[in-house]
Motif scaffolding. Structure first.
Motif, PDB file in Angstrom:
ATOM      1  N   LYS A 183       0.847  -1.188   0.000  1.00 39.49           N
ATOM      2  CA  LYS A 183       0.000   0.000   0.000  1.00 39.49           C
ATOM      3  C   LYS A 183       0.883   1.239   0.000  1.00 39.49           C
ATOM      4  CE  LYS A 183      -4.312   1.524   2.145  1.00 39.49           C
ATOM      5  NZ  LYS A 183      -5.271   1.262   3.243  1.00 39.49           N
ATOM      6  N   ASP A 184       0.587   2.166  -0.905  1.00 43.74           N
ATOM      7  CA  ASP A 184       1.352   3.409  -1.015  1.00 43.74           C
ATOM      8  C   ASP A 184       2.855   3.129  -1.158  1.00 43.74           C
ATOM      9  OD1 ASP A 184      -1.020   4.859  -0.711  1.00 43.74           O
ATOM     10  OD2 ASP A 184      -0.845   4.842   1.475  1.00 43.74           O
ATOM     11  N   GLY A 185       3.189   2.104  -1.927  1.00 46.87           N
ATOM     12  CA  GLY A 185       4.581   1.795  -2.219  1.00 46.87           C
ATOM     13  C   GLY A 185       5.308   1.019  -1.148  1.00 46.87           C
ATOM     14  N   LYS A 186       4.625   0.663  -0.056  1.00 48.53           N
ATOM     15  CA  LYS A 186       5.262  -0.043   1.051  1.00 48.53           C
ATOM     16  C   LYS A 186       4.621  -1.415   1.237  1.00 48.53           C
ATOM     17  CE  LYS A 186       7.649   3.693   2.119  1.00 48.53           C
ATOM     18  NZ  LYS A 186       9.107   3.782   1.917  1.00 48.53           N
ATOM     19  N   TRP A 187       5.441  -2.338   1.789  1.00 47.65           N
ATOM     20  CA  TRP A 187       4.963  -3.710   1.987  1.00 47.65           C
ATOM     21  C   TRP A 187       4.775  -4.036   3.462  1.00 47.65           C
ATOM     22  CZ3 TRP A 187       3.380  -7.290  -1.534  1.00 47.65           C
ATOM     23  CH2 TRP A 187       3.668  -7.041  -2.880  1.00 47.65           C
ATOM     24  N   GLY A 188       3.782  -4.876   3.718  1.00 43.94           N
ATOM     25  CA  GLY A 188       3.546  -5.423   5.045  1.00 43.94           C
ATOM     26  C   GLY A 188       3.036  -6.850   4.903  1.00 43.94           C
ATOM     27  N   ALA A 189       2.378  -7.385   5.956  1.00 48.69           N
ATOM     28  CA  ALA A 189       1.958  -8.785   5.900  1.00 48.69           C
ATOM     29  C   ALA A 189       0.682  -9.015   6.690  1.00 48.69           C
ATOM     30  CB  ALA A 189       3.064  -9.678   6.446  1.00 48.69           C
ATOM     31  N   ILE A 190      -0.072 -10.035   6.255  1.00 49.96           N
ATOM     32  CA  ILE A 190      -1.242 -10.520   6.992  1.00 49.96           C
ATOM     33  C   ILE A 190      -1.046 -11.992   7.303  1.00 49.96           C
ATOM     34  CG2 ILE A 190      -2.832  -8.857   5.958  1.00 49.96           C
ATOM     35  CD1 ILE A 190      -3.805 -11.131   4.104  1.00 49.96           C
ATOM     36  N   ASP A 191      -1.796 -12.503   8.307  1.00 53.25           N
ATOM     37  CA  ASP A 191      -1.724 -13.923   8.628  1.00 53.25           C
ATOM     38  C   ASP A 191      -2.800 -14.685   7.868  1.00 53.25           C
ATOM     39  OD1 ASP A 191      -4.138 -13.516   9.952  1.00 53.25           O
ATOM     40  OD2 ASP A 191      -3.275 -13.645  11.958  1.00 53.25           O
ATOM     41  N   ASN A 192      -2.978 -15.960   8.206  1.00 56.34           N
ATOM     42  CA  ASN A 192      -3.894 -16.811   7.440  1.00 56.34           C
ATOM     43  C   ASN A 192      -5.371 -16.519   7.706  1.00 56.34           C
ATOM     44  OD1 ASN A 192      -3.966 -17.853  10.014  1.00 56.34           O
ATOM     45  ND2 ASN A 192      -3.955 -19.987   9.381  1.00 56.34           N
ATOM     46  N   LYS A 193      -5.643 -15.606   8.647  1.00 57.43           N
ATOM     47  CA  LYS A 193      -7.031 -15.194   8.896  1.00 57.43           C
ATOM     48  C   LYS A 193      -7.301 -13.800   8.364  1.00 57.43           C
ATOM     49  CE  LYS A 193      -7.499 -18.089  13.020  1.00 57.43           C
ATOM     50  NZ  LYS A 193      -7.757 -18.108  14.484  1.00 57.43           N
TER      51      LYS A 193
END
Length: 505
Positions: free
Chosen positions: A459-469
């Protein structure tokens, strides 16, 4: 004669019977519940066994598990080594003297306890594949005691006593360790079993597998070939032996000249070429040779079937060749007929899928079948041998095909995933296997869920992470534009140098 006392049959205690039956039923239900939980966890993308990864933080090295939890605090100056990601054995190098090259080592478990303390040094046995990617022999360690080397497994069991001057892997070959003792060399396997006795001046691999045998150098400096059982295949009488063989034929060197010989030493071909590059799958078709820097095909009789006029030639299937001409790759047959025009910047044949991967100037690939027909085009994202699929980026969409070129849904391929990326109105989100939206369409880009249940979000050129839920584990704050692969374990992302295979924050 008197009769013995008659014992009456005991009467059933119905309360106890019902109690026992109830206990059995509860136990069975418990077993089914546990099995259901495990099955549900598997379906939700959770893993039954824990994996370990190297992590880098604040210029120090440590270990995390597959849930992103820190196992060994990042506190070591040198990169830690994990020989087997499923075993909690972590190797550390410390007190390094860069001037003398001396250093100390130790092994830790997941409780941060030092193990295998009876040895002076403990090291993983590193190896490389053809692309120079580093990997480690998974269940064997090299240890040093009283100045000599031996091997143990990851449980600490001694496999070979500390008796060798050196132990190294044969590059590219699994389960074949070259040992040196008193100036002589032999081969042991990962369980410590002697494969070749310690009696040779040098040993190297002949092919891509330890079952292909080994090139050996005798005391008189001459070379031969032995098989995995140390039986002589080719006598030790040659100046050199090339790693070119097939159909019980070998390429040897005598007085600086390559010669094609049978395993009994009979010379088959000794002239008409500068160099023999490959022995073809069909013995009647002969060899690929070079002359004047160009490639051609010659029968073992010396008859030329394809003149040496190609910049490269490599046999894909029997009688079918990937050929380079004027700087571009195509496909020809033994009769020099062009089956695919030479217009690609690279081309490889994938044997298991029976397809050709041909790269174009725009980084896209044509996927060509065994009838030399282009079946699909796009940017090749993945080719999975085990699951039997190809992933292509076609335009803005990611498509999946099996090896028969039938389009598949991602839910049919990644069956253990709980979330699947989806695009709507130019934004990405995630849906479940039934298409229900689980994460709103709000991201500029995302990755599919990995084996540990995590997916990248941009988002907005930056990366992050989500879990399996679908819970956000890491807000999009990382600038990963220069990274070749985006992958997350919890809040940790894969390092830039994929060959080192580590995660960082």
């Amino acid at each position: 004669m008197s009769r013995g006392r008659r014992y009456e049959e005991p009467k059933l205690n119905l309360k106890k019977v019902f109690a026992v039956i109830l206990a059995i039923v509860v136990f069975i239900m418990f077993i089914f519940m546990i099995n259901g939980i495990l099955t549900k966890d598997k379906e939700q993308g959770k893993i039954a066994s824990k994996d370990y990864m190297v992590v880098f933080k604040n210029n120090k090295w440590g270990v995390i598990d597959s849930n992103g939890n820190i196992v060994i605090d990042p506190s070591y100056e040198e990169m830690m080594t994990i020989p087997n990601s499923k075993k909690d054995v972590f190797l550390c190098i410390y007190n390094v003297n860069y001037e003398t090259g001396e250093y100390k080592t130790k092994a830790l478990n997941s409780k941060n306890e030092e193990v295998f303390t009876q040895y002076e040094q403990i090291e993983a046995i590193s190896n490389k594949d053809l692309s120079h990617n580093i990997w480690y022999e998974e269940n064997v360690l090299k240890v040093k005691k009283d100045g000599k080397y031996g091997t143990i497994n990851l449980a600490g069991k001694e496999l070979t006593s500390c008796q060798y001057d050196e132990i190294v892997a044969i590059e590219g070959i699994k389960n074949a360790l070259k040992v040196t003792k008193d100036g002589k060399m032999g081969i042991i396997d990962n369980e410590g079993k002697a494969i070749l006795p310690v009696q040779y001046q040098d040993i190297t691999n002949l092919g891509k597998d330890n079952k292909d045998g080994f090139i050996i150098k005798a005391e008189d400096g001459k070379y031969g070939v032995v098989n995995y059982s140390n039986q002589i295949v080719l006598e030790t009488k040659y100046d050199e032996i090339e790693k070119v063989y097939g159909n019980d034929m070998y390429v040897v060197k005598q007085a600086g000249k390559q010669i094609l010989v049978k395993k009994d030493g009979t010379e088959i071909l000794s002239s008409g070429y500068d160099e023999i590059k490959e022995i073809l799958k069909n013995a009647d078709n002969g060899i690929i040779y070079t002359q004047g820097g160009k490639y051609g095909v010659m029968k073992t009789t010396g008859e030329v079937t394809i003149p040496a006029e190609y910049e490269e030639l490599k046999e894909a299937k029997t009688g079918i060749f990937i050929a380079k001409q004027n700087g571009k790759y195509g496909i020809i047959n033994l009769q020099k007929e062009a089956k695919v025009e030479a217009k690609y910047i690279s081309m490889v044949y994938h044997e298991k899928a029976d397809i050709y991967l041909a790269e174009k100037e725009n980084y896209e690939n044509d996927i060509i079948d065994n009838t030399f027909t282009v079946r699909q085009s796009g940017i090749l994202i993945d080719l999975d041998d085990e699951k039997g699929y190809i992933e292509l980026k076609q335009g803005e969409d990611y498509k999946y095909y099996n090896f028969k070129f039938e389009e598949k849904k991602i839910t049919e391929i990644q069956t253990s995933n709980t979330l699947f990326k989806s695009k709507k109105d130019g934004k990405y989100g995630f849906v479940d296997k039934n298409g229900k939206v689980m994460v709103d369409y709000q991201y500029d880009d995302v990755t599919e869920q990995n084996a540990y249940g995590y997916a990248g979000i941009k988002k907005d050129g930056k990366w992050g992470a989500i879990d399996n839920k679908g819970n956000v584990i890491q807000e999009p704050t990382y600038d990963l534009e220069e990274y070749l692969k985006i992958d997350f374990i919890g809040r940790w992302h894969l390092g830039k140098d994929m060959n080192m295979n580590y995660y960082r924050d």
